[in-house]
Design an enzyme around this catalytic site. Structure first.
Site, PDB file in Angstrom:
ATOM      1  N   SER A 200      71.160 -31.541 -30.330  1.00  0.00           N
ATOM      2  CA  SER A 200      71.718 -32.796 -30.827  1.00  0.00           C
ATOM      3  C   SER A 200      70.683 -33.881 -31.074  1.00  0.00           C
ATOM      4  O   SER A 200      70.912 -34.775 -31.870  1.00  0.00           O
ATOM      5  CB  SER A 200      72.762 -33.317 -29.840  1.00  0.00           C
ATOM      6  OG  SER A 200      72.214 -33.455 -28.555  1.00  0.00           O
ATOM      7  N   HIS A 228      77.143 -29.173 -32.585  1.00  0.00           N
ATOM      8  CA  HIS A 228      76.541 -29.685 -33.828  1.00  0.00           C
ATOM      9  C   HIS A 228      76.389 -28.599 -34.886  1.00  0.00           C
ATOM     10  O   HIS A 228      75.826 -28.859 -35.944  1.00  0.00           O
ATOM     11  CB  HIS A 228      75.175 -30.319 -33.537  1.00  0.00           C
ATOM     12  CG  HIS A 228      75.295 -31.586 -32.763  1.00  0.00           C
ATOM     13  ND1 HIS A 228      75.401 -32.818 -33.351  1.00  0.00           N
ATOM     14  CD2 HIS A 228      75.377 -31.805 -31.431  1.00  0.00           C
ATOM     15  CE1 HIS A 228      75.519 -33.758 -32.423  1.00  0.00           C
ATOM     16  NE2 HIS A 228      75.507 -33.157 -31.245  1.00  0.00           N
ATOM     17  N   LYS A 259      83.031 -33.769 -34.322  1.00  0.00           N
ATOM     18  CA  LYS A 259      81.953 -33.873 -35.307  1.00  0.00           C
ATOM     19  C   LYS A 259      82.469 -33.355 -36.652  1.00  0.00           C
ATOM     20  O   LYS A 259      83.154 -34.089 -37.346  1.00  0.00           O
ATOM     21  CB  LYS A 259      80.714 -33.167 -34.780  1.00  0.00           C
ATOM     22  CG  LYS A 259      80.324 -33.798 -33.409  1.00  0.00           C
ATOM     23  CD  LYS A 259      79.056 -33.322 -32.831  1.00  0.00           C
ATOM     24  CE  LYS A 259      78.892 -33.743 -31.379  1.00  0.00           C
ATOM     25  NZ  LYS A 259      78.903 -35.175 -31.141  1.00  0.00           N
TER      26      LYS A 259
END
Ligand code: PMP
Length: 420
Positions: A200, A228, A259
């Site tokens: 990240s 991610h 996300k």
């Protein structure tokens, strides 16, 4: 003796006060409070689109969000949220184990398992809870957890929660992992390796092919946090394990809905039949309220949309590469990686904070990372991109970085492209 430091009202009598440990925070906050936009407390007054916000009355380009597919304002997701709020109410008012498992939570579990090609899935309230629940429960007193040093705070928290021995290996170093595995009993199945698919902070990928080889050779289990990488990597967007073609070799994949899927919540998927038992024994699942209906419904819609529109991933990658190349061309020290996270090393702490603040004043919001939260204790700015950013807005962002960078002497004219 006098109290060294105290927030408590009343006579100063204690030598060591419960509140003494907050002094460094108070000092740091005071130091930063002189800035027009003090970091870490930025308030976004309005969100105009997935990539534009209003901060302190100013329209600002957002390149500090993990809205990878740019879905936060998608009409289908908004409609799904509204409908779920009307049907199920605005909150669940209870945990999954008590009264907070609705049909939509279960439907999302089926859909996640199916999408990820696994037998089982569990949905958690956040990605943080997913790691606490999985790693915190997997790591018993007989066990050893080997984790990459750059793992996210939720993984470190999870390690503290369990009772396993914790061994850190050097970031993205299969050689160091092997060295540490070799010291343990090769035949015992008490080892869990924990890595992130895409890290990240630096935005680099874990070498999952090599890590899988080691975990097989040394008889370990592997958990990959794809927070991610879901929706970003892999032929169908399943993440880094799919990118490396090792999905079937990863026992547990955790991740977040906050996300690419533009909601809140977390998940774990696995082909192992042990996973459903976590409904009964993972404290971070059992003792917290479940995800709100609006969020669960929008995540379901986002998952469908992500499957239907692979072109979102192409747009995301074009944007990310355009910016990585752009920063390198300008002469910024870009942290190595190939992902929608493009991190820049700016200099010492004061320079980095002042540059970040000047960017905010000039209409750019990105993330500021300072020690001890940063890899190798460096100071950096993290920028991250979305399928929704337009070319014009990205070029404008680069031109602001260039102007402010030159004004502050961070970029020198004629600087050669760098990388770190
Ligand atoms: N894992 C990683 C690698 C993350 O970066 C994050 C959030 N930044 C989380 C877990 C936690 O996810 P959530 O925000 O859903 O709690």
């Amino acid at each position: 003796m006098e109290t060294k430091y105290s927030y408590a009202a009343g006579p100063a009598v204690a030598t060591i006060d419960l509140l003494d440990k907050f002094r460094p925070y108070a000092d740091a906050v005071e130091q930063l409070s002189g800035l027009a936009n003090p970091p870490f407390r930025t308030v976004i007054d309005q969100v105009l689109s997935p990539f534009e916000v209003v901060i302190a009355g100013r329209k600002t380009i957002m390149i500090g969000s993990n809205n990878y597919l740019g879905l936060t304002f998608d009409p289908e997701l908004i409609e799904a949220s509204k409908e779920a709020a009307e049907t199920f109410g605005v909150g669940t008012t209870g945990s999954r184990m008590a009264n907070g498992s609705f049909s939509i939570h279960q439907a999302l579990e089926h859909e996640m398992a199916q999408f990820m090609g696994k037998r089982h899935a569990i949905v958690f309230t956040t990605g943080h809870h997913a790691n606490l629940a999985m790693i915190g429960t997997l790591g018993g007193p007989q066990d050893v957890i080997l984790l990459d040093a750059e793992c996210h705070a939720s993984i470190y928290d999870a390690c503290r929660l369990g009772s396993a021995q914790i061994i850190r290996f050097r970031h993205n170093s299969p050689a160091d992992l092997e060295k540490k595995l070799a010291r343990l009993d090769r035949s015992s199945r008490h080892k869990l390796i924990v890595v992130e698919g895409c890290y990240s902070m630096s935005g680099d990928l874990a070498p999952l092919d090599e890590i899988v080889r080691l975990k097989n050779e040394y008889n370990a289990y592997l958990l990959v946090d794809e927070a991610h990488s879901l929706g970003v990597f892999g032929h169908t967007g399943r993440g880094a394990a799919e990118h490396f073609g090792v999905d079937d070799d990863v026992e547990f994949i955790t991740g977040t809905f906050s996300k690419s899927l533009a909601g809140t919540g977390g998940f774990c998927v696995s082909h192992l039949d042990v996973l459903p038992l976590f409904h009964y024994c993972a404290r971070a699942y059992m003792f917290t309220a479940s995800g709100t209906p609006a969020s669960i419904a929008s995540v379901r819609a986002a998952l469908q949309l992500m499957r239907r529109k692979p072109e979102l991933r192409d747009r995301l990658w074009n944007n990310a590469r355009r910016m990585r190349d752009g920063f390198q061309r300008l002469g910024f020290a870009v942290v190595n990686g190939d992902s929608p996270i493009v991190s820049l090393l700016i200099g010492d702490q004061t320079t980095t904070v002042l540059f970040w603040e000047a960017l905010v004043r000039n209409g750019i919001y990105c993330n500021l990372f300072l020690p001890p939260a940063t890899p190798k204790n460096g100071c950096m700015l993290r920028t991250s991109y979305s399928a929704a950013h337009t070319r014009e807005v990205l070029d404008l962002a680069l031109s602001i970085f260039e102007r402010v960078g030159r004004e502050m002497g961070i970029l020198k004219s004629g600087t050669e492209p760098q990388s770190a």
